[in-house]
Design a protein around this motif. Structure first.
Motif, PDB file in Angstrom:
ATOM      1  N   MET A 260     -17.746   1.134  -0.657  1.00 45.81           N
ATOM      2  CA  MET A 260     -16.298   1.274  -0.761  1.00 45.81           C
ATOM      3  C   MET A 260     -15.985   1.906  -2.119  1.00 45.81           C
ATOM      4  O   MET A 260     -16.463   1.441  -3.149  1.00 45.81           O
ATOM      5  CB  MET A 260     -15.636  -0.108  -0.637  1.00 45.81           C
ATOM      6  N   SER A 261     -15.171   2.940  -2.107  1.00 47.96           N
ATOM      7  CA  SER A 261     -14.806   3.603  -3.355  1.00 47.96           C
ATOM      8  C   SER A 261     -13.800   2.748  -4.129  1.00 47.96           C
ATOM      9  O   SER A 261     -13.150   1.857  -3.568  1.00 47.96           O
ATOM     10  CB  SER A 261     -14.210   4.972  -3.067  1.00 47.96           C
ATOM     11  N   LEU A 262     -13.674   3.046  -5.399  1.00 48.12           N
ATOM     12  CA  LEU A 262     -12.747   2.310  -6.256  1.00 48.12           C
ATOM     13  C   LEU A 262     -11.315   2.464  -5.752  1.00 48.12           C
ATOM     14  O   LEU A 262     -10.558   1.485  -5.698  1.00 48.12           O
ATOM     15  CB  LEU A 262     -12.860   2.782  -7.708  1.00 48.12           C
ATOM     16  N   THR A 263     -10.967   3.660  -5.335  1.00 45.24           N
ATOM     17  CA  THR A 263      -9.605   3.914  -4.848  1.00 45.24           C
ATOM     18  C   THR A 263      -9.300   3.087  -3.605  1.00 45.24           C
ATOM     19  O   THR A 263      -8.245   2.450  -3.524  1.00 45.24           O
ATOM     20  CB  THR A 263      -9.417   5.410  -4.535  1.00 45.24           C
ATOM     21  N   SER A 264     -10.209   3.067  -2.659  1.00 48.70           N
ATOM     22  CA  SER A 264      -9.966   2.293  -1.440  1.00 48.70           C
ATOM     23  C   SER A 264      -9.978   0.797  -1.724  1.00 48.70           C
ATOM     24  O   SER A 264      -9.218   0.039  -1.111  1.00 48.70           O
ATOM     25  CB  SER A 264     -10.969   2.651  -0.352  1.00 48.70           C
ATOM     26  N   HIS A 265     -10.803   0.377  -2.677  1.00 47.49           N
ATOM     27  CA  HIS A 265     -10.826  -1.041  -3.063  1.00 47.49           C
ATOM     28  C   HIS A 265      -9.479  -1.433  -3.685  1.00 47.49           C
ATOM     29  O   HIS A 265      -8.918  -2.487  -3.355  1.00 47.49           O
ATOM     30  CB  HIS A 265     -11.984  -1.298  -4.026  1.00 47.49           C
ATOM     31  N   LEU A 266      -8.958  -0.584  -4.565  1.00 44.97           N
ATOM     32  CA  LEU A 266      -7.653  -0.858  -5.175  1.00 44.97           C
ATOM     33  C   LEU A 266      -6.550  -0.886  -4.121  1.00 44.97           C
ATOM     34  O   LEU A 266      -5.664  -1.744  -4.164  1.00 44.97           O
ATOM     35  CB  LEU A 266      -7.327   0.190  -6.240  1.00 44.97           C
ATOM     36  N   GLN A 267      -6.611   0.018  -3.161  1.00 46.75           N
ATOM     37  CA  GLN A 267      -5.613   0.027  -2.081  1.00 46.75           C
ATOM     38  C   GLN A 267      -5.660  -1.270  -1.286  1.00 46.75           C
ATOM     39  O   GLN A 267      -4.622  -1.834  -0.934  1.00 46.75           O
ATOM     40  CB  GLN A 267      -5.836   1.217  -1.156  1.00 46.75           C
ATOM     41  N   GLU A 268      -6.855  -1.750  -1.006  1.00 47.08           N
ATOM     42  CA  GLU A 268      -7.002  -3.005  -0.261  1.00 47.08           C
ATOM     43  C   GLU A 268      -6.475  -4.184  -1.074  1.00 47.08           C
ATOM     44  O   GLU A 268      -5.799  -5.063  -0.536  1.00 47.08           O
ATOM     45  CB  GLU A 268      -8.468  -3.227   0.117  1.00 47.08           C
ATOM     46  N   LEU A 269      -6.765  -4.211  -2.354  1.00 48.04           N
ATOM     47  CA  LEU A 269      -6.255  -5.283  -3.214  1.00 48.04           C
ATOM     48  C   LEU A 269      -4.729  -5.257  -3.261  1.00 48.04           C
ATOM     49  O   LEU A 269      -4.084  -6.306  -3.186  1.00 48.04           O
ATOM     50  CB  LEU A 269      -6.828  -5.168  -4.628  1.00 48.04           C
ATOM     51  N   ARG A 270      -4.165  -4.077  -3.364  1.00 45.29           N
ATOM     52  CA  ARG A 270      -2.696  -3.959  -3.386  1.00 45.29           C
ATOM     53  C   ARG A 270      -2.093  -4.397  -2.063  1.00 45.29           C
ATOM     54  O   ARG A 270      -1.040  -5.032  -2.027  1.00 45.29           O
ATOM     55  CB  ARG A 270      -2.292  -2.524  -3.710  1.00 45.29           C
ATOM     56  N   ARG A 271      -2.762  -4.065  -0.958  1.00 43.23           N
ATOM     57  CA  ARG A 271      -2.278  -4.485   0.362  1.00 43.23           C
ATOM     58  C   ARG A 271      -2.278  -6.004   0.473  1.00 43.23           C
ATOM     59  O   ARG A 271      -1.315  -6.610   0.932  1.00 43.23           O
ATOM     60  CB  ARG A 271      -3.144  -3.863   1.471  1.00 43.23           C
ATOM     61  N   ARG A 272      -3.373  -6.620   0.012  1.00 45.36           N
ATOM     62  CA  ARG A 272      -3.465  -8.083   0.053  1.00 45.36           C
ATOM     63  C   ARG A 272      -2.415  -8.716  -0.846  1.00 45.36           C
ATOM     64  O   ARG A 272      -1.829  -9.749  -0.500  1.00 45.36           O
ATOM     65  CB  ARG A 272      -4.871  -8.525  -0.358  1.00 45.36           C
ATOM     66  N   HIS A 273      -2.138  -8.105  -2.008  1.00 41.04           N
ATOM     67  CA  HIS A 273      -1.131  -8.619  -2.931  1.00 41.04           C
ATOM     68  C   HIS A 273       0.253  -8.580  -2.285  1.00 41.04           C
ATOM     69  O   HIS A 273       1.014  -9.556  -2.359  1.00 41.04           O
ATOM     70  CB  HIS A 273      -1.162  -7.789  -4.228  1.00 41.04           C
ATOM     71  N   ARG A 274       0.569  -7.463  -1.620  1.00 41.43           N
ATOM     72  CA  ARG A 274       1.863  -7.353  -0.921  1.00 41.43           C
ATOM     73  C   ARG A 274       1.974  -8.374   0.203  1.00 41.43           C
ATOM     74  O   ARG A 274       3.028  -8.993   0.393  1.00 41.43           O
ATOM     75  CB  ARG A 274       2.050  -5.944  -0.352  1.00 41.43           C
ATOM     76  N   ALA A 275       0.901  -8.560   0.945  1.00 45.06           N
ATOM     77  CA  ALA A 275       0.914  -9.527   2.046  1.00 45.06           C
ATOM     78  C   ALA A 275       1.149 -10.940   1.524  1.00 45.06           C
ATOM     79  O   ALA A 275       1.932 -11.703   2.097  1.00 45.06           O
ATOM     80  CB  ALA A 275      -0.395  -9.457   2.824  1.00 45.06           C
ATOM     81  N   LEU A 276       0.481 -11.284   0.426  1.00 41.79           N
ATOM     82  CA  LEU A 276       0.693 -12.610  -0.168  1.00 41.79           C
ATOM     83  C   LEU A 276       2.120 -12.760  -0.675  1.00 41.79           C
ATOM     84  O   LEU A 276       2.730 -13.823  -0.529  1.00 41.79           O
ATOM     85  CB  LEU A 276      -0.282 -12.834  -1.330  1.00 41.79           C
ATOM     86  N   SER A 277       2.648 -11.712  -1.261  1.00 40.97           N
ATOM     87  CA  SER A 277       4.026 -11.744  -1.745  1.00 40.97           C
ATOM     88  C   SER A 277       4.989 -12.030  -0.598  1.00 40.97           C
ATOM     89  O   SER A 277       5.900 -12.853  -0.720  1.00 40.97           O
ATOM     90  CB  SER A 277       4.361 -10.410  -2.411  1.00 40.97           C
ATOM     91  N   ASP A 278       4.770 -11.368   0.526  1.00 35.74           N
ATOM     92  CA  ASP A 278       5.602 -11.601   1.714  1.00 35.74           C
ATOM     93  C   ASP A 278       5.457 -13.041   2.205  1.00 35.74           C
ATOM     94  O   ASP A 278       6.445 -13.688   2.565  1.00 35.74           O
ATOM     95  CB  ASP A 278       5.234 -10.635   2.833  1.00 35.74           C
ATOM     96  N   GLN A 279       4.231 -13.542   2.218  1.00 37.39           N
ATOM     97  CA  GLN A 279       3.992 -14.921   2.672  1.00 37.39           C
ATOM     98  C   GLN A 279       4.692 -15.922   1.760  1.00 37.39           C
ATOM     99  O   GLN A 279       5.255 -16.915   2.239  1.00 37.39           O
ATOM    100  CB  GLN A 279       2.501 -15.213   2.707  1.00 37.39           C
ATOM    101  N   VAL A 280       4.660 -15.677   0.456  1.00 35.49           N
ATOM    102  CA  VAL A 280       5.328 -16.574  -0.495  1.00 35.49           C
ATOM    103  C   VAL A 280       6.826 -16.586  -0.227  1.00 35.49           C
ATOM    104  O   VAL A 280       7.444 -17.653  -0.178  1.00 35.49           O
ATOM    105  CB  VAL A 280       5.023 -16.158  -1.954  1.00 35.49           C
ATOM    106  N   GLU A 281       7.418 -15.407  -0.044  1.00 33.37           N
ATOM    107  CA  GLU A 281       8.856 -15.335   0.225  1.00 33.37           C
ATOM    108  C   GLU A 281       9.231 -16.110   1.484  1.00 33.37           C
ATOM    109  O   GLU A 281      10.203 -16.865   1.490  1.00 33.37           O
ATOM    110  CB  GLU A 281       9.297 -13.882   0.366  1.00 33.37           C
TER     111      GLU A 281
END
Length: 55
Positions: free
Chosen positions: A1-22
């Motif tokens: 997995m490239s660094l860019t795709s890894h960062l995209q996945e981390l950002r996606r997970r962060h957004r999903a958690l943010s939505d779950q918290v809300e």
């Protein structure tokens, strides 16, 4: 997995958690411990994203 795709996945997970918290915070009978744990996970993801983006 490239660094860019890894960062995209981390950002996606962060957004999903943010939505779950809300959603959890608006729910009746909210579980404060579960919300706190989600916020900790979200913070760890944000820290990792920041660290990796700085490389």
């Amino acid at each position: 997995m490239s660094l860019t795709s890894h960062l995209q996945e981390l950002r996606r997970r962060h957004r999903a958690l943010s939505d779950q918290v809300e959603v959890a915070q608006r729910a009746p009978g909210k579980d404060d411990l579960a919300i706190a744990e989600m916020k900790k996970q979200k913070l760890r993801l944000k820290e990792e994203i920041t660290r990796l983006a700085a490389e």
